[in-house]
Design an enzyme around this catalytic site. Structure first.
Site, short mmCIF file in Angstrom:
data_model
loop_
_atom_site.label_atom_id
_atom_site.label_comp_id
_atom_site.label_asym_id
_atom_site.label_seq_id
_atom_site.Cartn_x
_atom_site.Cartn_y
_atom_site.Cartn_z
N ALA A 287 35.53 65.24 59.45
CA ALA A 287 34.88 64.39 58.45
C ALA A 287 34.33 65.25 57.31
O ALA A 287 34.50 64.95 56.13
CB ALA A 287 33.77 63.56 59.08
N HIS A 310 25.32 68.65 57.77
CA HIS A 310 26.33 69.31 56.95
C HIS A 310 27.03 68.32 56.03
O HIS A 310 27.24 68.59 54.85
CB HIS A 310 27.39 69.95 57.86
CG HIS A 310 27.23 71.43 58.03
ND1 HIS A 310 28.16 72.20 58.68
CD2 HIS A 310 26.27 72.27 57.64
CE1 HIS A 310 27.77 73.46 58.69
NE2 HIS A 310 26.62 73.52 58.07
#
Length: 341
Positions: A287, A310
């Protein structure tokens, strides 16, 4: 030298990924930036060898003007020039991740005028970085579906400390980006596993295989033991995967001093088990890596299991460089949708 005003970025909230993403975006957009407090919250802040390789490699492919490209530097000014195709070779000089250097340069070289080749020497199987097989089987197939023509080959594996691994890549200019829509896994094709093992006692690999097959309820012979004795130094990686018609997920564990074989294998097995327990096609690490290609394509959407810090940091950074907006929506427990437009 670019006359655009410098984009001001604080590196305090992120690690090396924030720097690599900034370099990729700067190369792709021509936008210069200044980053301060690089890796500010890490035990050893500033540029380490693998980050410095990324900076120098990024500068080499576009003849950039750079200030602060030194080991330990906590501030960097990067002014890109025009991205140039070529046959490039970079050596990290340690076991730092070759795959992260590849991912930094790939978006830029897609927008060069002619094909390019890359040869990167360092670590190919590292903690906190995608192993080569993840790039080859999970990341590249998805961006290839978006119009990218790029391939990568593992010439020689390399592990932490010693490094010495080599990956090569061939990257062709992209003709037209296709918007990503990845909302379903498609039919289940196979599950698979491999332990890559070099210059260590065989018992380490056997314990990893026993642990992972037990946790995943796989037959004992479902995980292949492959010796990597052409590597410069000792190392070990366990790779566990599930392939579907539309996507592949690989989880991994990297042997480290002071970490038992059982704990290395357990981490990888639990990660794959969590993925298989969900219906979302895109794992957490993939992702994160699809955000930039999706933004360069001007939009798209995918479903994923979870949104990491992140990912949130990367989204905020991309929106500073490109005229896109991301939205994150929880469709139902365990499935999130990330849309870019």
């Amino acid at each position: 030298m670019k006359s655009s005003p410098l984009l001001q970025i604080s590196g305090d909230s992120g690690g090396g990924q924030l720097l690599r993403s900034s370099l990729s975006l700067s190369l792709a957009t021509g936008q210069p930036f200044r980053m301060t407090n690089i890796r500010g919250k890490r035990p050893k802040p500033g540029l380490m060898r693998q980050h410095l390789t990324c900076v120098k490699a990024a500068a080499a492919v576009c003849d950039a003007s750079v200030d602060g490209a030194e080991l330990g530097s906590v501030e960097l000014v990067f002014r890109p020039g025009k991205v140039m195709s070529g046959d490039y070779s970079f050596a990290i000089g340690s076991g730092g991740s070759t795959t992260l250097v590849l991912q930094t340069l790939l978006p830029a070289l897609l927008h060069a005028e002619k094909p390019s080749t890359l040869r990167i020497e360092g670590g190919t199987h590292n903690p906190m970085a995608p192993p080569f097989e993840f790039i080859e089987q999970c990341y590249l197939p998805v961006i290839q579906s978006m119009g990218v023509k790029a391939t990568a080959i593992l010439e020689r594996p390399g592990f932490m400390q010693a490094g010495g691994g080599v990956i090569t890549a061939e990257i062709h200019p992209i003709k037209k980006w296709k918007k990503l829509k990845l909302t379903e896994r498609g039919d289940a094709m196979e599950t698979f596993g491999r332990v890559l093992h070099a210059h260590l006692h065989r018992d380490i690999a056997e314990r990893e295989i026993a642990t992972a097959t037990h946790l995943l309820e796989w037959p004992a012979n479902h995980i292949e033991l492959r010796y990597a004795n052409d590597s410069t130094g000792p190392g070990n990686a366990i790779l566990l995967g599930a392939r579907f018609a539309n996507v592949c997920e690989i989880t991994s564990g990297i042997a480290q001093q002071g970490k038992s074989s059982e704990s290395v294998a357990t981490g990888a097995a639990k990660s794959l088990h969590s993925y298989l327990a969900s219906s979302a096609p895109v794992g957490a690490h993939l992702a994160d890596q699809l955000l930039l290609p999706m933004a360069l394509a001007g939009g798209g959407l995918f479903h994923t299991l979870t949104i990491t810090d992140h990912t949130r940091t990367n989204i905020a950074l991309i929106e500073q460089f490109l005229p896109v907006k991301f939205t994150v929506e929880e469709l139902h427990p365990g499935v999130k949708q990330i849309r870019c437009g």
